[in-house]
Design a protein around this motif. Structure first.
Motif, PDB file in Angstrom:
ATOM      1  N   ARG A 278      39.998  44.611  21.474  1.00  0.00           N
ATOM      2  CA  ARG A 278      38.907  45.594  21.421  1.00  0.00           C
ATOM      3  C   ARG A 278      39.349  46.864  20.682  1.00  0.00           C
ATOM      4  NH1 ARG A 278      33.810  46.192  20.483  1.00  0.00           N
ATOM      5  NH2 ARG A 278      32.875  47.973  21.522  1.00  0.00           N
ATOM      6  N   LEU A 279      40.580  47.300  20.915  1.00  0.00           N
ATOM      7  CA  LEU A 279      41.073  48.487  20.237  1.00  0.00           C
ATOM      8  C   LEU A 279      41.089  48.269  18.725  1.00  0.00           C
ATOM      9  CD1 LEU A 279      42.300  51.349  20.479  1.00  0.00           C
ATOM     10  CD2 LEU A 279      44.560  50.265  20.584  1.00  0.00           C
TER      11      LEU A 279
ATOM     12  N   LEU B 279      37.502  48.560  17.502  1.00  0.00           N
ATOM     13  CA  LEU B 279      37.019  49.947  17.497  1.00  0.00           C
ATOM     14  C   LEU B 279      37.642  50.740  16.352  1.00  0.00           C
ATOM     15  CD1 LEU B 279      37.114  50.631  21.344  1.00  0.00           C
ATOM     16  CD2 LEU B 279      35.068  50.392  19.934  1.00  0.00           C
TER      17      LEU B 279
ATOM     18  N   ARG C 191      34.687  52.333  28.768  1.00  0.00           N
ATOM     19  CA  ARG C 191      35.977  51.666  28.549  1.00  0.00           C
ATOM     20  C   ARG C 191      36.445  51.850  27.099  1.00  0.00           C
ATOM     21  NH1 ARG C 191      36.582  46.366  29.071  1.00  0.00           N
ATOM     22  NH2 ARG C 191      38.683  46.577  29.848  1.00  0.00           N
ATOM     23  N   ASP C 192      35.493  51.814  26.164  1.00  0.00           N
ATOM     24  CA  ASP C 192      35.843  52.007  24.755  1.00  0.00           C
ATOM     25  C   ASP C 192      36.407  53.413  24.524  1.00  0.00           C
ATOM     26  OD1 ASP C 192      35.025  49.452  24.216  1.00  0.00           O
ATOM     27  OD2 ASP C 192      33.129  50.021  23.270  1.00  0.00           O
ATOM     28  N   ARG C 193      35.743  54.410  25.128  1.00  0.00           N
ATOM     29  CA  ARG C 193      36.247  55.790  24.987  1.00  0.00           C
ATOM     30  C   ARG C 193      37.644  55.913  25.582  1.00  0.00           C
ATOM     31  NH1 ARG C 193      30.949  57.195  26.347  1.00  0.00           N
ATOM     32  NH2 ARG C 193      31.550  57.548  28.517  1.00  0.00           N
TER      33      ARG C 193
ATOM     34  N   ASP D  64      42.254  44.164  25.664  1.00  0.00           N
ATOM     35  CA  ASP D  64      42.249  45.572  25.251  1.00  0.00           C
ATOM     36  C   ASP D  64      42.766  45.741  23.823  1.00  0.00           C
ATOM     37  OD1 ASP D  64      41.165  46.355  27.649  1.00  0.00           O
ATOM     38  OD2 ASP D  64      43.050  47.078  28.506  1.00  0.00           O
TER      39      ASP D  64
ATOM     40  N   GLN E 269      30.867  49.564  29.186  1.00  0.00           N
ATOM     41  CA  GLN E 269      31.614  49.213  27.980  1.00  0.00           C
ATOM     42  C   GLN E 269      31.878  50.452  27.126  1.00  0.00           C
ATOM     43  OE1 GLN E 269      32.878  46.034  27.120  1.00  0.00           O
ATOM     44  NE2 GLN E 269      33.998  47.381  25.758  1.00  0.00           N
ATOM     45  N   GLN E 270      30.902  51.340  27.026  1.00  0.00           N
ATOM     46  CA  GLN E 270      31.097  52.583  26.271  1.00  0.00           C
ATOM     47  C   GLN E 270      32.191  53.438  26.907  1.00  0.00           C
ATOM     48  OE1 GLN E 270      27.204  54.331  26.218  1.00  0.00           O
ATOM     49  NE2 GLN E 270      26.396  52.875  24.728  1.00  0.00           N
TER      50      GLN E 270
END
Length: 197
Positions: free
Chosen positions: A189-190, A193, A87-89, A186, A84-85
């Protein structure tokens, strides 16, 4: 007047300090027997090692022993967190806004739709060929003759090709649904973040 050397006092203090800080180790050995020592066991103890003070009070409990299932679960959770980290990056580095995700989604769907159009043309061609072959086979059988083996083999191969095209079409149609779902996930989530920055 007598002079007292400070050395005995220092030695006495060091001895008391050593006793205060001395540790006693307690563990269960492979035979299930409780063992005590002023040194920890060389090999891993069956149920971990407790550290006791000079009064026999537990200063440090052994780390809890995990079952293989618990270890596997923890490893899976850690791998999921790392994924997950990552994918977040990747999201933050690849997209500056949800609109960018929409643009990528539309490009991916266009690519799949182009393949679907190709499948449609291939299937039409294959179906026309199969219809022609079936007509020839029926005409030969109507005259009371057996169709040639290579003709029957071609019928089977053509039908298989049509089935393969249909399978591929279903996969591609499902992939469009997946592309849309991933894009929505996505974007959500974006937004999370970016709001948390």
């Amino acid at each position: 007047m007598m002079k007292y050397s400070g050395l005995p006092v220092v030695l006495a203090l060091l001895l008391v300090a050593a006793q205060v800080h001395a540790a006693l180790y307690r563990w269960v050995d492979d035979n299930g027997q409780v063992q005590y020592s002023d040194k920890p066991p060389v090999a891993g103890a069956k149920k971990g090692v407790s550290v006791l003070d000079t009064q026999g009070m537990v200063r440090k409990e052994p780390a809890p022993q995990l079952t293989p299932e618990e270890k596997a679960r923890l490893q899976t959770e850690k791998a999921q967190q790392l994924d997950q980290q990552r994918r977040d990056r990747a999201l933050l580095q690849s997209f500056s806004s949800p609109k960018d995700i929409d643009i990528l989604r539309d490009r991916q769907i266009e690519s799949v739709q182009a393949s679907l159009q190709t499948n449609t043309l291939r299937r039409q061609s294959g179906q026309a060929k199969l219809d022609r072959l079936n007509t020839q086979v029926a005409a030969i059988q109507k005259r009371g003759r057996t169709p040639p083996a290579d003709m029957l083999g071609e019928v089977i191969a053509t039908q298989k090709e049509i089935n393969d095209i249909d399978d591929d079409t279903r996969v591609k149609q499902a992939s469009i649904v997946t592309i849309r779902q991933h894009a929505e996930e996505d974007k959500k989530r974006l937004n999370e973040l970016q709001a948390g920055r």
